[in-house]
Motif scaffolding. Sequence first.
Motif, PDB file in Angstrom:
ATOM      1  N   VAL A   9     -11.379 -32.138  39.491  1.00 16.61           N
ATOM      2  CA  VAL A   9      -9.984 -31.700  39.447  1.00 16.61           C
ATOM      3  C   VAL A   9      -9.190 -32.644  40.345  1.00 16.61           C
ATOM      4  O   VAL A   9      -9.566 -32.864  41.502  1.00 16.61           O
ATOM      5  N   SER A  15      -1.379 -26.090  40.851  1.00 16.29           N
ATOM      6  CA  SER A  15      -2.195 -26.172  39.637  1.00 16.29           C
ATOM      7  C   SER A  15      -3.659 -26.414  39.950  1.00 16.29           C
ATOM      8  O   SER A  15      -4.553 -25.804  39.348  1.00 16.29           O
ATOM      9  N   GLY A  16      -3.949 -27.331  40.881  1.00 12.40           N
ATOM     10  CA  GLY A  16      -5.327 -27.689  41.190  1.00 12.40           C
ATOM     11  C   GLY A  16      -6.117 -26.561  41.805  1.00 12.40           C
ATOM     12  O   GLY A  16      -7.280 -26.328  41.437  1.00 12.40           O
ATOM     13  N   ALA A  19      -6.813 -24.144  39.044  1.00 14.41           N
ATOM     14  CA  ALA A  19      -7.871 -24.632  38.163  1.00 14.41           C
ATOM     15  C   ALA A  19      -9.239 -24.382  38.781  1.00 14.41           C
ATOM     16  O   ALA A  19     -10.188 -23.972  38.090  1.00 14.41           O
ATOM     17  N   HIS A 137     -10.014 -33.029  34.936  1.00 16.83           N
ATOM     18  CA  HIS A 137      -8.873 -32.112  34.820  1.00 16.83           C
ATOM     19  C   HIS A 137      -7.774 -32.588  35.761  1.00 16.83           C
ATOM     20  O   HIS A 137      -7.888 -32.462  36.990  1.00 16.83           O
ATOM     21  N   CYS A 139      -4.468 -32.379  37.640  1.00  9.54           N
ATOM     22  CA  CYS A 139      -3.518 -31.371  38.146  1.00  9.54           C
ATOM     23  C   CYS A 139      -2.616 -32.007  39.199  1.00  9.54           C
ATOM     24  O   CYS A 139      -2.326 -31.407  40.244  1.00  9.54           O
ATOM     25  N   CYS A 383      -4.837 -31.992  31.070  1.00  6.35           N
ATOM     26  CA  CYS A 383      -3.739 -32.194  32.014  1.00  6.35           C
ATOM     27  C   CYS A 383      -2.930 -30.908  32.138  1.00  6.35           C
ATOM     28  O   CYS A 383      -2.500 -30.340  31.131  1.00  6.35           O
ATOM     29  N   ALA A 384      -2.735 -30.444  33.355  1.00 12.76           N
ATOM     30  CA  ALA A 384      -1.895 -29.264  33.603  1.00 12.76           C
ATOM     31  C   ALA A 384      -0.439 -29.702  33.625  1.00 12.76           C
ATOM     32  O   ALA A 384      -0.034 -30.475  34.494  1.00 12.76           O
ATOM     33  N   ALA A 396       0.151 -23.599  33.485  1.00 13.20           N
ATOM     34  CA  ALA A 396      -0.998 -24.143  34.205  1.00 13.20           C
ATOM     35  C   ALA A 396      -2.173 -23.168  34.177  1.00 13.20           C
ATOM     36  O   ALA A 396      -3.334 -23.580  34.025  1.00 13.20           O
ATOM     37  N   SER A 400      -5.888 -23.905  32.435  1.00 18.37           N
ATOM     38  CA  SER A 400      -7.166 -23.737  33.138  1.00 18.37           C
ATOM     39  C   SER A 400      -8.100 -22.799  32.374  1.00 18.37           C
ATOM     40  O   SER A 400      -9.310 -23.044  32.284  1.00 18.37           O
TER      41      SER A 400
END
Length: 485
Positions: A9, A15-16, A19, A137, A139, A383-384, A396, A400
């Motif tokens: 991530v 967002s991260g 996720a 991913h 974020c 991608c978020a 977001a 996820s």
Amino acid sequence: MAEHFDVIVVGAGLSGIGAACHLEARCPGKTFVILEGREAIGGTWDLFRYPGVRSDSDMYTLGYSFKPWKDRKAIADGPSILEYIRETARERAIESKIRFGCRVKRATWSSDRAAWTVEVERGPSKELVHFTCNFLHMCSGYYDYEKGYTPDLRGTDRFEGRIVHPQFWTEDVDHRGKRVVVIGSGATAVTLVPELAKEAAHVVMLQRSPTYVVSMPSQDVIARWLHERLPAQVAHDITRWKNVALGMFFYQLARRRPEGVKRRLVDLVREHLGPGYDVDAHFKPRYNPWDQRVCVVPDGDLFEAVKSGKASVVTDHIETFIETGLRLASGEELEADLVVMATGLRLLFLGGVELEVDGRRVEPTKLLSYKGVMFSDVPNLACAFGYTNASWTLKADLVSEYVCRLLNHMDAIGARRCMPRRDAAEVEELPLINFSSGYVQRAIGAFPKQGSKKPWKVNQNYLADIAALRFGEVDDGTMEFVGTN
């Protein structure tokens, strides 16, 4: 040797961290790490330190679906949001999964190994290190953390005061008792003006053209009532759906009946500022509502600052800076000790990370967004990217969830690679973001496109995305799955 993880991530912001929480809950067997370029959790909410920094969405939708927002303020200040993110990471033991000071520069995909190799600059020395993963991913948000947008204005070298961009506000910026000009009329400007006006001698919001500004209560009375009577998660869920429904209703009404909504928004400002104020000059935009984002001010604080005389709004173009301030196209001169350039952000696709697939450099402008999550012919990468007409986290969170569904499906069928394959069918290419805002128009040409029909169309609609990402078929005929090579 490079450390290997099932999932990497990129980014430890809102967002991260979200996720990572979804991965922990839905894919408990997966190994993952979060690579964060800065030395702190929080992303935007740790970076932005300007006075009054706050959300422009309610926290029942900007917060996570799985963690109730318990603070009394629905429109929250930056430090409260940052603590909410940190608390989420602590509660779910995510902190130990973060590698700070790891700025991702490049990612290369090998089909032979079914893996990404991620090139990272680590620490102040920018030591080059590598990680590998099966799924990437992203974020990292969608704007440039290194620099904001500053227009090329004449005479800045002549100005005897200080010029600062809010993205890089530092503790030594002193506005107390000063004459302040805030250049801009977007979310940052309408946040700064009432906050600076509390201690400044006077604050001018200088704008080239008006923006739609709507007052919203800082506290959600219905949410507080529900929280006093129901379990926290139940109250949070009901409030979240209430606010989603209201937001969607307002957006759809604005798109279908723009003239009526425009009149009502302007009339609401007139009710705040009174019949003697020239609302048409300063708060009546030329464009329709939601052609650009509508600015929210909690409890009408901007209007209160203007009514009190501590702040004022000037609509004009800048001719040049002068020693004591700014000269406008009309000939008017604004005296200033401090000028704040709230002139916008620079958009940056994937945080500037370069992608390569099997020796071929990926050109972002050639990509087509798939369900607003992945990209045509790019394997094992999501991608978020949040909504422009609603809270970022609503999308977001769904991204996820979808990534976890995708990973679990790949495990179930023994696939090592998944990739949205663009077929030969004609799909009209459209801009990824359909917004007339300057910060979007300046950069959107360097971003991927969206298509005119599913699954390449980006929904700016939470219900449509729930159908596509939470309940839609993972193996939909467009997503290609490949097993052992």
